[in-house]
Design a protein around this motif. Structure first.
Motif, short mmCIF file in Angstrom:
data_model
loop_
_atom_site.label_atom_id
_atom_site.label_comp_id
_atom_site.label_asym_id
_atom_site.label_seq_id
_atom_site.Cartn_x
_atom_site.Cartn_y
_atom_site.Cartn_z
N ASP A 1 0.83 -1.21 0.00
CA ASP A 1 0.00 0.00 0.00
C ASP A 1 0.87 1.26 0.00
N TYR A 2 1.91 1.24 0.82
CA TYR A 2 2.81 2.40 0.86
C TYR A 2 3.51 2.59 -0.48
N ALA A 3 3.96 1.50 -1.10
CA ALA A 3 4.70 1.60 -2.36
C ALA A 3 3.86 2.22 -3.47
N ARG A 4 2.54 2.07 -3.39
CA ARG A 4 1.67 2.62 -4.43
C ARG A 4 1.36 4.10 -4.23
N VAL A 5 1.75 4.65 -3.09
CA VAL A 5 1.55 6.09 -2.87
C VAL A 5 2.59 6.85 -3.68
N PRO A 6 2.20 7.84 -4.50
CA PRO A 6 3.18 8.61 -5.26
C PRO A 6 4.24 9.21 -4.35
N GLU A 7 5.48 9.15 -4.77
CA GLU A 7 6.61 9.57 -3.93
C GLU A 7 6.45 10.98 -3.37
N PRO A 8 6.01 11.98 -4.16
CA PRO A 8 5.88 13.34 -3.60
C PRO A 8 4.85 13.44 -2.48
N LEU A 9 3.89 12.51 -2.43
CA LEU A 9 2.83 12.59 -1.42
C LEU A 9 3.19 11.87 -0.13
N ARG A 10 4.30 11.15 -0.12
CA ARG A 10 4.63 10.34 1.05
C ARG A 10 5.01 11.18 2.26
N ARG A 11 5.40 12.42 2.01
CA ARG A 11 5.78 13.31 3.12
C ARG A 11 4.74 14.42 3.32
N THR A 12 3.59 14.27 2.69
CA THR A 12 2.50 15.24 2.83
C THR A 12 1.53 14.78 3.90
N GLU A 13 1.28 15.61 4.86
CA GLU A 13 0.42 15.23 5.98
C GLU A 13 -1.02 15.06 5.52
N ARG A 14 -1.63 14.01 5.98
CA ARG A 14 -3.04 13.73 5.67
C ARG A 14 -3.68 13.14 6.92
N ASN A 15 -4.75 13.78 7.38
CA ASN A 15 -5.41 13.37 8.61
C ASN A 15 -4.44 13.36 9.79
N GLY A 16 -3.54 14.35 9.80
CA GLY A 16 -2.63 14.50 10.93
C GLY A 16 -1.38 13.66 10.90
N ARG A 17 -1.16 12.93 9.80
CA ARG A 17 0.02 12.06 9.75
C ARG A 17 0.43 11.85 8.31
N THR A 18 1.74 11.82 8.06
CA THR A 18 2.24 11.58 6.70
C THR A 18 2.27 10.07 6.43
N PRO A 19 2.23 9.66 5.15
CA PRO A 19 2.39 8.24 4.82
C PRO A 19 3.70 7.66 5.36
N ASP A 20 4.79 8.46 5.34
CA ASP A 20 6.05 7.97 5.90
C ASP A 20 5.91 7.62 7.37
N ALA A 21 5.24 8.51 8.12
CA ALA A 21 5.04 8.25 9.55
C ALA A 21 4.13 7.05 9.77
N ALA A 22 3.08 6.93 8.95
CA ALA A 22 2.18 5.78 9.07
C ALA A 22 2.92 4.48 8.80
N LEU A 23 3.84 4.51 7.82
CA LEU A 23 4.63 3.31 7.52
C LEU A 23 5.49 2.93 8.71
N VAL A 24 6.17 3.90 9.30
CA VAL A 24 7.04 3.62 10.45
C VAL A 24 6.23 3.09 11.62
N ASP A 25 5.08 3.71 11.89
CA ASP A 25 4.22 3.23 12.98
C ASP A 25 3.78 1.79 12.75
N GLY A 26 3.35 1.50 11.52
CA GLY A 26 2.86 0.16 11.22
C GLY A 26 3.96 -0.89 11.30
N LEU A 27 5.13 -0.59 10.78
CA LEU A 27 6.24 -1.54 10.84
C LEU A 27 6.69 -1.78 12.28
N ALA A 28 6.68 -0.73 13.09
CA ALA A 28 7.03 -0.89 14.50
C ALA A 28 6.03 -1.81 15.21
N LEU A 29 4.74 -1.63 14.89
CA LEU A 29 3.71 -2.49 15.48
C LEU A 29 3.89 -3.94 15.04
N ILE A 30 4.19 -4.16 13.76
CA ILE A 30 4.40 -5.52 13.25
C ILE A 30 5.61 -6.15 13.91
#
Length: 239
Positions: free
Chosen positions: A174-203
């Motif tokens: 899911d993260y890989a399909r996000v366009p690269e310029p949008l990965r550091r753009t905040e959405r709903n209070g969190r960037t895709p990069d941050a969401a990825l880090v949170d999810g991987l830490a949980l896993i």
């Protein structure tokens, strides 16, 4: 401080621990890199020895020896072999398995197959996520031997398959399909990069928990045997 900043700080702390005397073992990715470098140096050494032996044999066979030109050719051959083997892959890597295959692979081979797939995605991930990928690889390496005693169709195996063979690849996909310029753009209070880090830490934490649960019987047995040995023999030795 954001979650990404937290992960960066954790990565720096891990590197500091690795650099200190008596530090914890290196991550599996670092071990693989060092092993590959060792194999590459071994090949270069073997090639140099082979070239020298060939030059020696030629010098003994040829009536006039190899002469200055022969020594020059030997030197050129050694330099060429060193350059070639330095850039040649130390190992021939198989293509990583597609995510769909991870859903059906044998449970005992699942951790290794998932780790291989995850390593192939590593370079497209932000630096904090790469650090977590290394940690997940370590967790999968610890989990793998325990699966030899897990019932393939049992509840524990199904939980592991869902997380390691389905949720983890789907999440990274899911993260890989996000366009690269949008990965550091905040959405709903969190960037895709941050969401990825949170999810991987949980896993990573959940894999660690699964490993501990699988080892619970052995841990209990070890503790029970330790108490038995203390009761049985400690009093005798003191007496």
């Amino acid at each position: 401080m954001s979650e990404v900043d937290d992960a960066i700080a954790a990565a720096r702390a891990s590197w500091a621990r690795i650099s200190e005397p008596g530090a914890a073992p290196l991550p599996r990715s670092s071990v693989r890199s060092r092993a590959a470098a060792g194999r590459r140096l071994k090949r270069i050494g073997m090639a140099a020895v082979a070239i020298l032996i060939a030059g020696l044999v030629a010098g003994l066979v040829l009536p006039s020896g190899i002469g200055i030109m022969g020594f020059f050719l030997i030197l050129c051959a050694m330099v060429a072999a060193t350059v070639l083997l330095s850039v040649w892959p130390a190992t021939t890597e198989r293509a990583p398995p597609p995510p769909d295959k991870l859903r059906t692979v044998d449970i005992k081979a699942l951790p290794a197959q998932t780790e291989r797939w995850l390593n192939a995605q590593r370079m497209m991930l932000p630096a904090p996520a790469q650090h977590l990928v290394d940690r997940i690889g370590d967790r999968l390496g610890t989990l793998s031997p325990q699966l030899a005693r897990v019932e393939p169709e049992g509840e524990a195996a199904q939980d592991i398959r869902r997380l390691v063979g389905e949720q983890l690849p789907a999440f990274v996909g899911d993260y890989a399909r996000v366009p690269e310029p949008l990965r550091r753009t905040e959405r709903n209070g969190r960037t895709p990069d941050a969401a990825l880090v949170d999810g991987l830490a949980l896993i990573e934490r959940e894999i660690a928990g699964m490993t501990e649960r699988l080892a619970q019987g052995d841990l209990d047995s070890l503790q029970t045997r330790s108490r038995y040995l203390e009761l049985k023999y400690k009093g005798d030795s003191e007496g």
